[in-house]
Write a protein that holds these residues in place. Structure first.
Motif, short mmCIF file in Angstrom:
data_model
loop_
_atom_site.label_atom_id
_atom_site.label_comp_id
_atom_site.label_asym_id
_atom_site.label_seq_id
_atom_site.Cartn_x
_atom_site.Cartn_y
_atom_site.Cartn_z
N THR A 1 0.72 -1.13 0.09
CA THR A 1 -0.09 -0.05 -0.15
C THR A 1 0.93 1.14 0.03
OG1 THR A 1 -0.26 0.09 2.44
CG2 THR A 1 -2.00 -1.03 1.41
N LEU A 2 0.11 2.20 -0.38
CA LEU A 2 1.12 3.45 -0.65
C LEU A 2 0.74 4.16 1.01
CD1 LEU A 2 -0.26 5.22 -3.80
CD2 LEU A 2 2.22 4.33 -3.20
N ALA A 3 1.41 5.15 1.41
CA ALA A 3 1.47 5.82 2.48
C ALA A 3 0.27 6.24 2.97
CB ALA A 3 2.39 7.03 2.70
N LEU B 1 8.89 9.78 3.32
CA LEU B 1 9.17 11.35 2.63
C LEU B 1 7.99 11.46 1.61
CD1 LEU B 1 12.99 11.16 2.22
CD2 LEU B 1 11.92 12.09 4.03
N PRO B 2 7.38 12.80 1.47
CA PRO B 2 6.34 12.98 0.67
C PRO B 2 7.11 13.30 -0.91
CG PRO B 2 6.75 14.97 1.93
CD PRO B 2 7.58 13.82 2.36
N PRO B 3 6.29 12.84 -1.99
CA PRO B 3 6.76 13.10 -3.05
C PRO B 3 7.26 14.54 -3.59
CG PRO B 3 4.70 11.72 -3.34
CD PRO B 3 5.08 12.11 -1.85
N ALA C 1 28.21 10.92 -4.94
CA ALA C 1 27.51 11.98 -4.52
C ALA C 1 26.42 12.35 -5.66
CB ALA C 1 28.23 12.94 -4.07
N CYS C 2 25.30 12.58 -5.10
CA CYS C 2 24.19 12.95 -6.30
C CYS C 2 22.99 13.68 -5.44
CB CYS C 2 23.93 11.82 -7.15
SG CYS C 2 22.96 10.67 -6.34
N ALA C 3 22.09 14.24 -6.27
CA ALA C 3 21.08 14.68 -5.79
C ALA C 3 19.82 14.22 -6.53
CB ALA C 3 20.94 16.30 -6.13
N ALA C 4 18.68 13.92 -5.63
CA ALA C 4 17.38 13.30 -6.18
C ALA C 4 16.14 13.90 -5.84
CB ALA C 4 17.42 11.74 -6.07
N ARG C 5 15.36 13.50 -6.37
CA ARG C 5 13.80 14.12 -5.79
C ARG C 5 12.96 13.05 -5.80
NH1 ARG C 5 13.07 18.04 -8.75
NH2 ARG C 5 13.63 19.57 -7.25
#
Length: 142
Positions: A3-5, A66-68, A86-90
């Motif tokens: 299930t989703l959050a 964590l929320p979208p 090292a990187c960044a993501a969403r």
């Protein structure tokens, strides 16, 4: 059933599976930090796992939901090379993995890269293509 959050059954990434890049299974230790924004303060580094990756993003298993839209700084350990990418993501989506979630239980998150060097992307793809399939250990509590 997954299930989703929000309590809805999980049907995969929003809008269906629209990945343009092949996912590769790998289990890598990592640490992450949320990027401040829209009322979200910077948080201390926490530990988690990368479960699979592609040229576009990752599947993360971490001990908090964590929320979208949440921005992340990631440091992914490459054990064979004794190096860190090292990187960044969403965060694109999240999923509860336990039938009755408790504090510290692992949550899965699909995340898309927002910043990664070509060398970092190549290193993850190379490692993932040669990594044996493995079951991730329980997410460590931070």
């Amino acid at each position: 059933m997954d299930t989703l959050a929000e309590g809805r059954p999980k049907a995969g990434p929003p809008g269906g599976d629209r990945r343009g890049a092949e996912r590769r299974t790998c289990v890598l230790q990592m640490r992450y930090q949320t990027i401040p924004g829209r009322g979200r303060p910077r948080r201390s580094w926490r530990k988690g796992f990368c479960l699979n990756c592609s040229a576009e993003g990752l599947l993360l298993q971490i001990p908090q939901l964590l929320p979208p839209g949440t921005g992340l700084r990631l440091e992914i350990c490459l054990p064979a090379r004794s190096a860190v990418v090292a990187c960044a993501a969403r965060v694109r989506w999240n999923e509860i993995t336990a039938p009755t979630p408790q504090p510290g239980d692992p949550y899965r998150h699909g995340a898309v890269f927002t910043a990664i060097t070509p060398e970092g992307r190549a290193a993850l793809e190379t490692l993932a293509s040669t990594a044996p399939r493995a079951r991730p250990p329980r997410t460590p509590r931070s």
